[in-house]
Write an enzyme that holds these catalytic residues in place. Structure first.
Site, short mmCIF file in Angstrom:
data_model
loop_
_atom_site.label_atom_id
_atom_site.label_comp_id
_atom_site.label_asym_id
_atom_site.label_seq_id
_atom_site.Cartn_x
_atom_site.Cartn_y
_atom_site.Cartn_z
N ASP A 1 -39.62 25.31 -43.01
CA ASP A 1 -38.44 24.64 -42.46
C ASP A 1 -38.89 23.91 -41.19
OD1 ASP A 1 -35.66 24.13 -41.89
OD2 ASP A 1 -35.21 25.97 -43.00
N ASP B 1 -38.35 43.63 -46.11
CA ASP B 1 -39.05 44.12 -44.92
C ASP B 1 -40.32 44.85 -45.35
OD1 ASP B 1 -39.84 45.23 -42.54
OD2 ASP B 1 -38.24 46.74 -42.50
N ASP C 1 -39.82 40.08 -43.52
CA ASP C 1 -41.00 39.43 -42.94
C ASP C 1 -41.91 38.85 -44.02
OD1 ASP C 1 -42.26 41.72 -43.99
OD2 ASP C 1 -41.74 42.83 -42.17
N ASP D 1 -39.56 47.81 -39.98
CA ASP D 1 -38.79 47.71 -38.73
C ASP D 1 -37.36 47.21 -38.96
OD1 ASP D 1 -39.14 45.07 -39.33
OD2 ASP D 1 -40.11 44.51 -37.43
N GLU E 1 -32.31 17.66 -45.06
CA GLU E 1 -30.92 18.10 -45.03
C GLU E 1 -30.13 16.99 -44.35
OE1 GLU E 1 -28.10 21.73 -43.39
OE2 GLU E 1 -29.57 20.79 -42.09
N HIS F 1 -28.34 29.29 -47.47
CA HIS F 1 -28.08 30.28 -46.42
C HIS F 1 -26.94 29.88 -45.50
CE1 HIS F 1 -30.31 27.16 -44.40
NE2 HIS F 1 -29.92 27.67 -43.25
N ASN G 1 -42.78 46.02 -43.18
CA ASN G 1 -43.39 46.97 -42.24
C ASN G 1 -42.40 47.97 -41.66
OD1 ASN G 1 -41.99 45.37 -40.51
ND2 ASN G 1 -43.73 44.74 -39.25
C1 GLC Z 1 -28.97 23.55 -40.45
C2 GLC Z 1 -29.32 24.96 -40.91
C3 GLC Z 1 -28.41 25.94 -40.25
C4 GLC Z 1 -28.63 25.85 -38.76
C5 GLC Z 1 -28.43 24.41 -38.27
C6 GLC Z 1 -28.97 24.23 -36.89
O1 GLC Z 1 -27.74 23.15 -40.88
O2 GLC Z 1 -29.29 25.03 -42.30
O3 GLC Z 1 -28.60 27.25 -40.70
O4 GLC Z 1 -27.77 26.70 -38.09
O5 GLC Z 1 -29.10 23.46 -39.07
O6 GLC Z 1 -30.37 24.24 -36.90
CA CA Z 2 -40.34 43.77 -40.74
#
Ligand code: GLC
Ligand code: CA
Length: 553
Positions: A98, A21, A29, A25, A258, A330, A23
């Protein structure tokens, strides 16, 4: 094969909300990413994938895009992104974004217009179908569970829209040419803006097969898994080839799709020389967890299973397919907790885990925090989780008659949210993540695990340096792969060979010693996670969780 700049990429995935972070909050970011560019350059990576930063109501933390052209103010603005691209470039780092185009947010202007007039032009940007007032158009359940259909209008309405993720993520209708062109224009504008490419979200789902009549279901909610009808459906090739030719192919960019569990033939379609994308993420290891019943008392079985998967995949991989090899991302719990029994978690096992697929052919990608060995953060109550999927799937488990204790214990090991706790930079109050109140609680283990005191980090730097070493780089990228000592239980080992150079990669994935015999004239240790090694003539003894990368001369 034509050489491309991204063949030598070493990727690093950033989940912006939780990275740094800048800034105060409490939410990570772009300013925070800017602050940490030197850290990343020092680590040695040269490609950053930023999880979604577009404008979003954040129901799925940005994977629900409300405006593809804008950046969400919680992350910064376009000027900050420009600055980030420029500053990253000075450090030889490229940035990819992304691209979330299987669905949008329900707050997207297109969807709002579609709702206002489902028969109008925007209605066809999404997938509306008729059921009855009491029954959805079919009994599919989606990737985040629950029906894939959400009713539009009052109780009497028979109109529904399709969403294979949350109901706030309506699926876009890729059969509509106008929609496709809007998306292509948007993609070109971002590439013109200066980004180096995209990680392309959930892209194997853009084609749907509606040739479906309700299937019989034993579940209490009467739903049936619709996956086969919206994953890699026949005809998707045409859509993805058009996407490529209208956008990516016109730029020298890197794209990684993906794609849900593609078959070997589909891997070539996705990521071969003429594939839809430069590369594709491989998830062969993500469904497993050492605390599952079949592995809990027999962790060796997990090692053997992963070995078989790696060997099968890499022995059968076409020469022109570039996989993107990950240990974490993630969407998964932290890898140490996933693959290493609690009582064996230490520097050696963690460094070994990070190394096993780092020297495979393809592009290695790290996920933030992996390099310092961040771990899961189990919760006392399910309500402490924030991820809509975790919460929804928990309810689903109760529906399917699991007890609340069982369901909580499952998510305490498997929730994807474990990987989303704030990055641990130091041992100060919020682990150096923020001077404000973090949007998501910092893992209480921050005093033991953080960047400043991480031994693992130093190891990752050495490992990355070896992948980038000009003497060996071509072997890692283009070299052949063959398994070694497959019969040795608990040992994962392979050889990489290129233009006469031979490198033997040994990973002793268990808490005991192992002895092997290597025929050779001489050898050179390129990397190990032990300070010294036990090599006597042709006999090599590996200790618990030892990594040994050897050049055979
Ligand atoms: C992909 C992403 C995931 C997201 C899903 C819907 O699998 O990696 O985090 O929730 O798509 O966009
Ligand atoms: Ca921030």
């Amino acid at each position: 094969m034509e050489q491309k700049w991204w063949h030598s990429a070493i990727g690093y995935e950033i989940y912006p909300k939780s990275f740094k972070d800048g800034n105060g909050d409490g939410i990570g970011d772009l300013y925070g990413v800017l602050e940490k560019l030197d850290y990343l350059a020092d680590l040695g990576i040269n490609l950053i994938w930023l999880c979604p930063i577009n404008k979003s109501p954040m129901v799925d933390h940005g994977y629900d895009v409300a405006d593809y052209e804008e950046i969400d103010p919680i992350f910064g603005d376009k000027d900050t992104l420009k600055l980030l691209i420029t500053e990253a470039k000075k450090r030889d780092i490229k940035i990819i974004l992304d691209l979330v185009v299987n669905h949008s947010s329900d707050q997207h202007e297109w969807f709002q217009k579609a709702l206002a007039n489902p028969d109008g032009p925007y209605g066809d940007y999404y997938i509306f179908r008729k059921g009855t007032a009491t029954e959805a158009p079919n009994n599919w359940y989606g990737i985040f569970n629950g029906s894939t259909w959400e009713k539009v209008g009052d109780d009497q309405s028979d109109l529904y829209y399709l969403h294979i993720f949350t109901k706030e993520q309506p699926d876009l209708n890729w059969e509509n040419q106008k929609l496709r062109e809007e998306i292509y224009g948007m993609i070109r504008r971002w590439l013109d803006f200066g980004i180096a490419g995209f990680r392309v979200d959930a892209i194997s789902h853009v084609k749907k097969n509606f040739n479906y009549t309700n299937q019989h279901s034993e579940r209490p909610d009467g739903l049936y898994n619709g996956m086969a009808y919206f994953n890699n459906v026949t005809g998707i090739v045409d859509i993805l080839q058009e996407l490529k030719s209208e956008t990516f192919a016109q730029y020298d960019c890197f794209t990684v799709g993906e794609a849900n569990t593609p078959t070997p033939a589909q891997l070539s379609e996705y990521a071969g020389e003429n594939g839809h994308f430069s590369s594709v993420f491989d998830f062969f290891h993500t469904p497993y967890h050492v605390e599952e019943d079949q592995f809990r008392d027999n962790p060796l079985a997990l090692v053997e299973l992963l070995k078989e998967k790696i060997f099968n995949l890499h022995q059968n991989l076409a020469k022109d397919v570039f996989l993107t090899n990950i240990t974490e991302n993630h969407d998964n719990a932290r890898s140490i907790d996933k693959f290493i029994p609690k009582n064996l978690q230490n520097f050696h096992s963690a460094s070994l885990l990070g190394s096993v697929n780092f020297f495979l052919r393809g592009i290695p990608f790290l996920y933030q925090g992996q390099e310092i060995g961040m771990k899961n953060y189990p919760k006392k109550k399910i309500t402490e989780y924030k991820d809509p999927t975790t919460l929804r799937q928990y309810d689903e488990k109760l529906l399917l008659r699991e007890s609340p204790e069982e369901a909580l214990s499952y998510y305490n090991r498997a929730s994807r949210e474990h990987s989303r706790t704030p990055m641990q930079w130091d041992s100060s109050e919020n682990a150096g993540f923020s001077t404000g109140i973090p949007w998501f609680e910092v893992n209480p283990n921050k005093n033991e695990i953080h960047v400043e005191k991480s031994l693992l980090l130093a190891y990752y730097k050495k490992m990355i340096a070896l992948r980038k070493n000009p003497d060996y780089q071509d072997n890692w990228i283009y070299g052949d792969f063959s398994p070694l000592f497959s019969e040795k239980e608990g040992l994962i080992s392979y050889e990489r060979r290129h233009n006469g150079q031979k490198i033997c990669c040994l990973f002793q994935c268990r808490n005991s010693k192992c002895t092997i015999f290597l025929k050779k004239d001489g050898l050179k240790v390129l990397l190990s996670n032990y300070e010294t090694n036990i090599i006597e003539d042709a006999t090599i003894t590996l200790r618990p969780f030892e990594v040994l990368i050897l050049e055979i001369v």
